[in-house]
Design a protein around this motif. Sequence first.
Motif, PDB file in Angstrom:
ATOM      1  N   GLY A   1     -46.034  33.887  93.108  1.00  0.00           N
ATOM      2  CA  GLY A   1     -47.585  34.286  92.270  1.00  0.00           C
ATOM      3  C   GLY A   1     -47.635  33.060  91.170  1.00  0.00           C
ATOM      4  O   GLY A   1     -49.053  33.694  90.719  1.00  0.00           O
ATOM      5  N   LEU A   2     -46.626  31.512  91.065  1.00  0.00           N
ATOM      6  CA  LEU A   2     -47.110  30.993  90.545  1.00  0.00           C
ATOM      7  C   LEU A   2     -46.480  29.493  91.080  1.00  0.00           C
ATOM      8  O   LEU A   2     -44.765  29.694  90.853  1.00  0.00           O
ATOM      9  CB  LEU A   2     -46.269  31.133  88.789  1.00  0.00           C
ATOM     10  CG  LEU A   2     -46.587  29.750  87.526  1.00  0.00           C
ATOM     11  CD1 LEU A   2     -47.559  29.967  87.655  1.00  0.00           C
ATOM     12  CD2 LEU A   2     -45.640  30.582  86.440  1.00  0.00           C
TER      13      LEU A   2
ATOM     14  N   THR B   1     -51.378  29.276  89.956  1.00  0.00           N
ATOM     15  CA  THR B   1     -51.429  31.368  89.848  1.00  0.00           C
ATOM     16  C   THR B   1     -52.984  32.258  90.184  1.00  0.00           C
ATOM     17  O   THR B   1     -53.649  31.593  91.037  1.00  0.00           O
ATOM     18  CB  THR B   1     -51.306  31.840  88.680  1.00  0.00           C
ATOM     19  OG1 THR B   1     -50.859  33.082  88.468  1.00  0.00           O
ATOM     20  CG2 THR B   1     -51.983  31.571  87.568  1.00  0.00           C
ATOM     21  N   SER B   2     -52.570  33.233  90.012  1.00  0.00           N
ATOM     22  CA  SER B   2     -53.618  34.318  90.204  1.00  0.00           C
ATOM     23  C   SER B   2     -54.589  34.821  89.275  1.00  0.00           C
ATOM     24  O   SER B   2     -53.021  35.928  88.668  1.00  0.00           O
ATOM     25  CB  SER B   2     -53.652  34.787  91.480  1.00  0.00           C
ATOM     26  OG  SER B   2     -53.274  35.943  91.662  1.00  0.00           O
ATOM     27  N   PRO B   3     -55.383  35.581  89.121  1.00  0.00           N
ATOM     28  CA  PRO B   3     -55.173  36.301  88.246  1.00  0.00           C
ATOM     29  C   PRO B   3     -54.968  37.585  88.619  1.00  0.00           C
ATOM     30  O   PRO B   3     -54.508  38.788  87.150  1.00  0.00           O
ATOM     31  CB  PRO B   3     -57.108  37.200  87.961  1.00  0.00           C
ATOM     32  CG  PRO B   3     -57.159  35.848  88.476  1.00  0.00           C
ATOM     33  CD  PRO B   3     -56.832  35.259  89.791  1.00  0.00           C
ATOM     34  N   ALA B   4     -54.154  38.789  89.858  1.00  0.00           N
ATOM     35  CA  ALA B   4     -53.352  39.214  89.553  1.00  0.00           C
ATOM     36  C   ALA B   4     -52.110  38.832  89.173  1.00  0.00           C
ATOM     37  O   ALA B   4     -51.590  40.529  88.866  1.00  0.00           O
ATOM     38  CB  ALA B   4     -53.440  39.096  91.208  1.00  0.00           C
ATOM     39  N   VAL B   5     -51.516  38.097  89.194  1.00  0.00           N
ATOM     40  CA  VAL B   5     -50.016  38.054  88.357  1.00  0.00           C
ATOM     41  C   VAL B   5     -50.048  37.784  87.439  1.00  0.00           C
ATOM     42  O   VAL B   5     -49.936  37.200  85.971  1.00  0.00           O
ATOM     43  CB  VAL B   5     -49.707  36.559  89.233  1.00  0.00           C
ATOM     44  CG1 VAL B   5     -48.079  36.239  88.562  1.00  0.00           C
ATOM     45  CG2 VAL B   5     -49.673  36.930  90.951  1.00  0.00           C
ATOM     46  N   MET B   6     -50.916  36.411  86.582  1.00  0.00           N
ATOM     47  CA  MET B   6     -51.119  35.301  85.318  1.00  0.00           C
ATOM     48  C   MET B   6     -52.951  36.128  84.981  1.00  0.00           C
ATOM     49  O   MET B   6     -53.418  34.951  85.303  1.00  0.00           O
ATOM     50  CB  MET B   6     -50.883  34.252  85.505  1.00  0.00           C
ATOM     51  CG  MET B   6     -50.634  33.911  84.280  1.00  0.00           C
ATOM     52  SD  MET B   6     -49.697  32.255  84.365  1.00  0.00           S
ATOM     53  CE  MET B   6     -48.210  32.750  84.381  1.00  0.00           C
ATOM     54  N   PRO B   7     -52.606  37.101  84.090  1.00  0.00           N
ATOM     55  CA  PRO B   7     -54.557  37.119  84.307  1.00  0.00           C
ATOM     56  C   PRO B   7     -54.411  36.717  82.871  1.00  0.00           C
ATOM     57  O   PRO B   7     -55.796  36.279  82.522  1.00  0.00           O
ATOM     58  CB  PRO B   7     -55.115  38.929  83.244  1.00  0.00           C
ATOM     59  CG  PRO B   7     -53.216  39.394  83.569  1.00  0.00           C
ATOM     60  CD  PRO B   7     -52.091  38.672  84.324  1.00  0.00           C
ATOM     61  N   ASP B   8     -53.699  35.902  82.196  1.00  0.00           N
ATOM     62  CA  ASP B   8     -53.933  35.102  80.547  1.00  0.00           C
ATOM     63  C   ASP B   8     -53.559  33.803  80.786  1.00  0.00           C
ATOM     64  O   ASP B   8     -52.729  33.030  80.478  1.00  0.00           O
ATOM     65  CB  ASP B   8     -53.105  35.825  79.728  1.00  0.00           C
ATOM     66  CG  ASP B   8     -51.512  35.968  79.734  1.00  0.00           C
ATOM     67  OD1 ASP B   8     -51.787  36.167  81.250  1.00  0.00           O
ATOM     68  OD2 ASP B   8     -50.742  36.585  79.283  1.00  0.00           O
TER      69      ASP B   8
END
Length: 447
Positions: A400-401, A418-425
């Motif tokens: 996811g990264l 990445t993606s908001p599902a994995v790294m929202p920040d």
Amino acid sequence: MNASDAQMLWMSAKIPSDQFLLFCFDGAVGAAADVRATVVARAHTIDTLQLKCREVPFSLDYPIWVPMAVTPAHVVDHRLPSARWVDCRSAIEKLITTAVDVHDTPWLVHIFGPVSDAPRCGESALVIVLQISHALVDGRGASDVARALFGTDDREQQSPPRRSRTWHWQARFPVVPAVAGFPGRLVSLVRRGRTAQRASVRLDRDTNAGLVPGPTHGRTRLPINSPPGERRSVRPIVCEASNLRRDGVTVTAGALTAVSSALARYLEHHGHDVPGDLSAETTLGKDTAMSANNFRNGCVDLHPRVTDLVERARAITESMGERRRRFAHPAFAAADRATELVPAPLMKWGIRQFDANAVPERVTGHTVLSSVNRGRADLMAGGGTVAWTAGFPALSPVMGLTHGVHGIGDTVTLTIVTSPAVMPDVDFYEHLLRAAVSDVERAFRAT
């Protein structure tokens, strides 16, 4: 098509793997229509861009490349809500979730802009993204295509590649050579398989004797090793290449050093233990080219517990060297030669059995870093000169990264994907990675 390239193509139906090469041209003032005309004219001079894929009936053999006409439809002009970089970046985040249909065309060129506040650019910049199938070329091959499209050298328009009568006959009736060549291919596979098996035994013997570095083992899955969902987040960090390089340490190793620091701080911030075997899958070129995709992925240790950044960079460099030395063993080339003769139906069947949604407890690496040097900064489009380039390594159900490291001229871009599902920040992680790049730069200069 070579077996390994066909494998890349068929696997892309389960895990998309298109390449997206971004080039930002500072000072571009030309209209999108003019850029389109230039790209189409240049594409007519590049053999690679005049091919598309055709499947062999019943997958009796690997797909073949057949001639394709280049048209203005190969260049897409994207209208942005505004001239701001943030809107361009959002459009790119949507773009990298798409995939070309290689049976229609294995490539497209996307134009974004003008952009008024692109990184390291003035008031007007043009962002161009080359989208190209991994089955057609690897990262270096795609960079060569981009250089042919946007280079400053004069290129004469060519006719489509000439093919022999035999080639045209095979393209029209691909089942005939597939069936006729199957017995000989099978015999050769058995022979190469035996050679590969003997080489594998030798590899084990050489490993046990300490002559070859040992294999890497699975790592405990981290929260970033999760399915990314459909949305994407990208953050490019553009800097001087010299910031990540010093004697004995390449830009790739310097970037891995920065990633190790940022990722460790990110995990600690969220209350996760930082494993001592924190690692990154890194693309390493093969010594001998047998297919368009001439690379392997090696698991490189990031040594997060080595506090001195210079020593950590050296340890990462040594880890990369170990992977290269192991891959240089004849056993890997022998296995590649055997793979190229695996019958297409068997390869296709194996890919069908692959469960892309299965998430194992142990992974081959915690993140990915793909690194390509795209050469001199002498590319031009729309009257502008290339200021920086970037790339976006694909995500997968267990990755996811990812990070891209792409250089052109004296600049290098370290890109977060990445993606908001994995790294929202993701903005927080970008802050950590920018700080880590500065830390690495100071550590390298201090010594």
